[in-house]
Design a protein around this motif. Structure first.
Motif, short mmCIF file in Angstrom:
data_model
loop_
_atom_site.label_atom_id
_atom_site.label_comp_id
_atom_site.label_asym_id
_atom_site.label_seq_id
_atom_site.Cartn_x
_atom_site.Cartn_y
_atom_site.Cartn_z
N UNK A 95 38.88 41.22 39.75
CA UNK A 95 38.06 40.11 40.25
C UNK A 95 37.43 39.33 39.10
N UNK A 96 36.99 40.02 38.06
CA UNK A 96 36.39 39.32 36.93
C UNK A 96 37.40 38.50 36.13
N UNK A 100 37.43 32.30 40.79
CA UNK A 100 36.92 32.47 42.17
C UNK A 100 37.46 31.40 43.10
N UNK A 101 37.53 30.16 42.64
CA UNK A 101 37.98 29.07 43.52
C UNK A 101 39.49 29.10 43.73
N UNK A 102 40.21 29.43 42.70
CA UNK A 102 41.67 29.37 42.76
C UNK A 102 42.30 30.60 43.41
N UNK A 107 41.16 37.89 46.29
CA UNK A 107 39.82 38.49 46.27
C UNK A 107 39.44 38.94 47.68
N UNK A 108 39.79 38.13 48.68
CA UNK A 108 39.54 38.53 50.08
C UNK A 108 40.34 39.78 50.45
#
Length: 193
Positions: A95-96, A100-102, A107-108
């Motif tokens: 995740x890091x 986050x946007x792309x 991630x979900x």
């Protein structure tokens, strides 16, 4: 103005040399930067690929532990807890690394796998949701790695824009020099008559 005057005035030659030197210096700097960025991106892709594969393996190994029924409840709990530590580390690392946007979808999926693990019932294990999440995880992982590999292969968008602008500038400069020399040759041939 004839060709000899044009070349002897020391106007065109220094301008041409300066322009060519500038193009070479800027092109070399941009290529070096692009090469370094590609190296960093490739290292990032390799590390991400390794973490993604470990994450998949850590989650997939839960299935045979429970379905084969070869372990006692205490051994299953111990294995599950050890596996959770690895899961937490890998999910945090993945995740890091992601934008986050792309990369919201993967991630979900990681969050869904986390929820599955938190709500897991030892007495009646059902792995269909985990299999579904792992399938989504593989699909998203392949998409990310494929997209990033295409960027490495083609180059960064800024580099591509620079390359096209450089070609246009170099072509324009060569055409201007050709026109200037052609005009000077024509004038020198006209004045010789």
């Amino acid at each position: 103005m004839n060709l000899e005057t044009l070349l002897s005035t020391n106007i065109i030659v220094p301008i041409a040399v300066a322009f060519v030197g500038f193009l070479i210096a800027v092109t070399t700097a941009v290529i070096a930067k692009e090469h370094k960025v590609s190296e960093f991106r490739q290292a990032w892709i390799d590390a991400l690929r390794e973490d993604l594969s470990k994450f998949y393996a850590v989650n997939y190994e839960l299935i045979p532990i429970y379905t084969k029924g070869m372990l006692s409840a205490a051994e299953i709990t111990k294995t599950f807890n050890e596996n959770n530590l690895i899961f937490d580390e890998l999910s945090a690392r993945i995740i890091l690394r992601l934008n986050w946007d792309e990369h919201k979808e993967i991630i979900n999926v990681i969050d869904s796998i986390y929820d599955f693990r938190i709500n897991f019932k030892f007495d009646s294990p059902d792995f269909k949701p985990l299999n579904m999440h792992l399938s989504n995880f593989l699909t998203q992982s392949k998409n990310i790695l494929s997209t990033e590999w295409k960027v490495v292969k083609k180059g960064e968008s800024l580099f591509l824009k620079f390359k096209y602008v450089s070609k246009i500038l170099a072509s324009t400069f060569l055409i201007a020099m050709y026109v200037l020399f052609t005009i000077a040759l024509l004038q020198s041939s006209i004045f010789q008559w």
